[in-house]
Design a protein around this motif. Structure first.
Motif, PDB file in Angstrom:
ATOM      1  N   GLN A 161       9.597  -3.685   1.599  1.00  0.00           N
ATOM      2  CA  GLN A 161       9.012  -3.503   2.928  1.00  0.00           C
ATOM      3  C   GLN A 161      10.062  -3.877   3.970  1.00  0.00           C
ATOM      4  N   GLU A 170       8.432   0.266   7.019  1.00  0.00           N
ATOM      5  CA  GLU A 170       8.704   1.377   6.114  1.00  0.00           C
ATOM      6  C   GLU A 170       8.786   0.813   4.700  1.00  0.00           C
ATOM      7  N   TYR A 171       8.369   1.619   3.735  1.00  0.00           N
ATOM      8  CA  TYR A 171       8.272   1.154   2.355  1.00  0.00           C
ATOM      9  C   TYR A 171       9.088   2.045   1.429  1.00  0.00           C
ATOM     10  N   LEU A 177       0.707   6.791   4.711  1.00  0.00           N
ATOM     11  CA  LEU A 177       2.112   6.399   4.701  1.00  0.00           C
ATOM     12  C   LEU A 177       3.012   7.557   4.278  1.00  0.00           C
ATOM     13  N   ARG A 209       6.648   7.078   6.114  1.00  0.00           N
ATOM     14  CA  ARG A 209       6.947   5.652   5.997  1.00  0.00           C
ATOM     15  C   ARG A 209       6.967   5.160   4.551  1.00  0.00           C
ATOM     16  N   LYS A 250       8.699   5.990   0.779  1.00  0.00           N
ATOM     17  CA  LYS A 250       9.693   6.726   0.008  1.00  0.00           C
ATOM     18  C   LYS A 250       9.716   6.210  -1.424  1.00  0.00           C
TER      19      LYS A 250
END
Length: 214
Positions: free
Chosen positions: A31, A51-52, A142, A147, A149
């Motif tokens: 994260q 963003e993850y 997401l 956000r 990937k």
């Protein structure tokens, strides 16, 4: 947030414990949150949308004993790559207290997620009862916003992608949305481990101190 001063980075682990007909799965997600800091960079004044990135996936063979899963999970949790005491979010749906206690005895102190078919989230200590639809829509949101990937070349990335493709929305007679895999032959263990972690990171209302990277 435009032109952040830096980013906080941390990891969250998601665990879906298998039972008789489905394997257990563990995901590690990084994260990365943009932040604006105060004077000297010592105080975070504003946080942007995180963003993850899914950076690691493990899927145990069907029938792996729970003590083995606990031991392997502890090793990942304590690895330097996952940072300082990352949060472990565990799907505890349908599990008895002795199984959950194994994780506490190992010192992992997991956040427990129990899937429900209702419309609201309830909390009892570290246990959250969460509509399954909430977890699925969190992942979907997401993905659509860019956000979330999946790291390139990640082992079992294909498994996760397939589970995402096979997840379906079904409307019950009462009008409630249910999210489940299309057929009983398809699995969703990797996806549910990820969904539990992402839901908690986005909506679990628990923030931990993190290192700010400029």
């Amino acid at each position: 947030m435009d032109n952040p001063d830096g980013y906080t980075t941390e990891h969250v682990l998601g665990l879906d414990l298998g039972q008789a007909s489905d394997p257990s799965a563990l995901t590690v997600t990084q994260q990365r949150t943009p932040v604006r800091t105060g004077p000297g960079g010592l105080q975070v004044e504003e946080r942007g949308d995180p963003e993850y990135a899914v950076v690691w996936i493990k899927r145990w063979e069907l029938g792996t004993p729970y003590p083995d899963v606990v031991r392997d999970t502890a090793a990942v949790h304590d690895a330097p790559e996952t940072g300082d005491n990352p949060e472990l979010v565990m799907d505890a749906t349908g599990l008895g207290a002795p199984v959950v206690d194994l994780f506490h005895e190992e010192g992992l102190n997991p956040v427990e997620i129990m899937f429900t078919g209702g419309d609201s989230v309830t909390r009892d200590g570290r246990t959250r009862r969460v509509p399954k639809a909430d977890l699925a829509t969190c992942v979907q949101s997401l993905l659509q916003s860019g956000r979330l990937k999946i790291a390139e070349g990640l082992d079992l990335a294909g498994q996760l992608v397939q589970e995402m493709k096979h997840f379906r929305v079904k409307i019950s007679d009462s009008g409630h949305a249910r999210f489940e895999h299309a057929t009983e032959a398809q699995s969703d263990d990797v996806l549910l481990s990820l969904a539990s972690a992402l839901w908690f990171a986005e909506r679990g209302q628990v923030l931990k101190s993190s290192h700010v990277i400029t």
